[in-house]
Scaffold this active site. Structure first.
Site, PDB file in Angstrom:
ATOM      1  N   ALA A   5     -11.898   4.215  -3.873  1.00 22.43           N
ATOM      2  CA  ALA A   5     -13.255   4.395  -4.378  1.00 22.43           C
ATOM      3  C   ALA A   5     -13.176   5.396  -5.519  1.00 22.43           C
ATOM      4  CB  ALA A   5     -14.196   4.906  -3.292  1.00 22.43           C
ATOM      5  N   THR A  27      -2.277  12.505   2.871  1.00 22.63           N
ATOM      6  CA  THR A  27      -1.784  11.421   2.023  1.00 22.63           C
ATOM      7  C   THR A  27      -2.500  11.528   0.682  1.00 22.63           C
ATOM      8  OG1 THR A  27      -3.506   9.854   2.673  1.00 22.63           O
ATOM      9  CG2 THR A  27      -1.508   9.917   4.032  1.00 22.63           C
ATOM     10  N   LEU A  28      -2.068  10.728  -0.287  1.00 21.50           N
ATOM     11  CA  LEU A  28      -2.716  10.748  -1.596  1.00 21.50           C
ATOM     12  C   LEU A  28      -4.192  10.381  -1.472  1.00 21.50           C
ATOM     13  CD1 LEU A  28      -2.065  11.157  -4.609  1.00 21.50           C
ATOM     14  CD2 LEU A  28      -1.690   8.693  -4.769  1.00 21.50           C
ATOM     15  N   ALA A  29      -4.476   9.332  -0.686  1.00 21.68           N
ATOM     16  CA  ALA A  29      -5.868   8.912  -0.491  1.00 21.68           C
ATOM     17  C   ALA A  29      -6.636   9.926   0.346  1.00 21.68           C
ATOM     18  CB  ALA A  29      -5.907   7.539   0.183  1.00 21.68           C
ATOM     19  N   LYS A  71     -15.093   1.120   5.347  1.00 22.62           N
ATOM     20  CA  LYS A  71     -14.322   1.004   6.581  1.00 22.62           C
ATOM     21  C   LYS A  71     -15.112   0.273   7.664  1.00 22.62           C
ATOM     22  CE  LYS A  71     -10.558   3.040   5.221  1.00 22.62           C
ATOM     23  NZ  LYS A  71      -9.358   2.227   4.923  1.00 22.62           N
ATOM     24  N   SER A 131       2.589   8.358   2.211  1.00 20.25           N
ATOM     25  CA  SER A 131       1.725   7.243   2.582  1.00 20.25           C
ATOM     26  C   SER A 131       1.935   6.836   4.041  1.00 20.25           C
ATOM     27  CB  SER A 131       2.008   6.028   1.693  1.00 20.25           C
ATOM     28  OG  SER A 131       1.719   6.299   0.346  1.00 20.25           O
ATOM     29  N   TYR A 175     -17.204  11.552   3.637  1.00 20.91           N
ATOM     30  CA  TYR A 175     -16.439  10.303   3.532  1.00 20.91           C
ATOM     31  C   TYR A 175     -17.240   9.255   2.757  1.00 20.91           C
ATOM     32  CZ  TYR A 175     -12.688   7.174   5.052  1.00 20.91           C
ATOM     33  OH  TYR A 175     -11.616   6.330   5.089  1.00 20.91           O
ATOM     34  N   GLY A 214       0.767  -1.234   0.000  1.00 21.85           N
ATOM     35  CA  GLY A 214       0.000   0.000   0.000  1.00 21.85           C
ATOM     36  C   GLY A 214       0.800   1.287   0.000  1.00 21.85           C
TER      37      GLY A 214
END
Length: 270
Positions: free
Chosen positions: A102, A200-202, A169, A18, A162, A12
């Site tokens: 997503a 982070t990127l996400a 989650k 990250s 979210y 990941g």
């Protein structure tokens, strides 16, 4: 924490921001050896951007023993990665699952507008991939090993914005408990780390920028969680120091999850 002689797999890492990289660095700097994966590059991407983003990090550490592409939606890719870990290390002592995805349109839309295909993809990558990885890990996981995944408070309570990822989650949290039972038969622990908002990127895709100021005012500790704090906590869950802990969600969010009111933010609203 000591990781000398310990070997494991980190899945990941996308770039230097990250959470998975923060945890991996902590482990390697404590003496652990790690294998890594990266997102597959498109066949027409001659520069191999995904691989390069991760390799420029792992190349700095002699404890980073391999780097392989892995599509989390392909069981054969997952099996290949764990087979490589077995060939390289014999048995692995820890495994970090830090994967979630997503479609951006589903994240931006209200939950009620989530597309069917988008829901399936988000659950497949964000949740089922952990089940598939744990199944593949059974043959190479050492007794008393540890598995950790990354969750978020949006799976416990509604966090507007979210959206579909919060549902993922919640499913991931339940999956951790069931996998803790299954993997416990061979002495392997399964836990989740729930971090506060971090750049982070996400996180950027999930609206983390808007959350940072709010968390700073509501969390009892009064500041935003750092990469270093999450790195230390993630390494703890993957170390012998957390023996006896399984099926747990460890919150590293400055205490935000414990609050039932806006806390000190109320002072600014008066």
């Amino acid at each position: 924490m000591q990781f000398s002689g310990k070997k494991g797999l980190i899945i990941g890492v996308a770039n230097e921001n990250s959470i998975a990289w923060a945890i991996a660095k902590t482990i390697m700097e404590a003496g652990g050896e790690c294998g890594f994966t990266h997102l597959p590059d498109r066949p027409d991407d001659e520069r191999q951007r995904n691989r390069r983003r991760v390799s420029k990090l792992t190349d700095q550490y002699e404890q980073a023993k391999f780097l392989l592409p892995m599509d989390a939606q392909k069981d054969e890719d997952i099996r290949m990665v764990f087979e490589k870990a077995g060939e390289t290390f014999g048995k692995i002592d820890f495994f970090l699952h830090s994967i979630a995805y997503a479609d951006i349109n589903d994240l931006r839309n209200d939950t009620v507008q989530t597309s069917r295909d988008g829901f399936k993809m988000a659950m497949d990558i964000s949740v089922y991939s952990l089940i598939s990885c744990c199944n593949a890990a059974r043959d190479v996981m050492a007794e008393n090993g540890a598995i950790a995944t990354m969750t978020y408070f949006g799976g416990e309570k509604c966090v507007p914005g979210y959206n579909v990822m919060g549902i993922c989650k919640a499913a991931l949290d339940a999956t951790v408990r069931y996998l803790a039972f299954d993997m416990g038969a061979q002495g392997v622990r399964v836990n989740a780390l729930s971090a506060g908002p971090i750049k982070t990127l996400a996180g950027v895709g999930a609206g983390v920028k808007e959350m940072l100021e709010m968390y700073k005012h509501i969390a009892p500790l009064g500041y935003n969680t750092t990469h270093e704090e999450v790195g230390n906590s993630g390494a703890f869950l993957l170390s012998n120091a957390s023996s006896g802990i399984s099926g747990e969600i460890l919150h590293v969010d400055g205490g935000y999850h414990a609050m039932g009111s806006p806390g000190r933010l109320l002072d600014q609203l008066k």
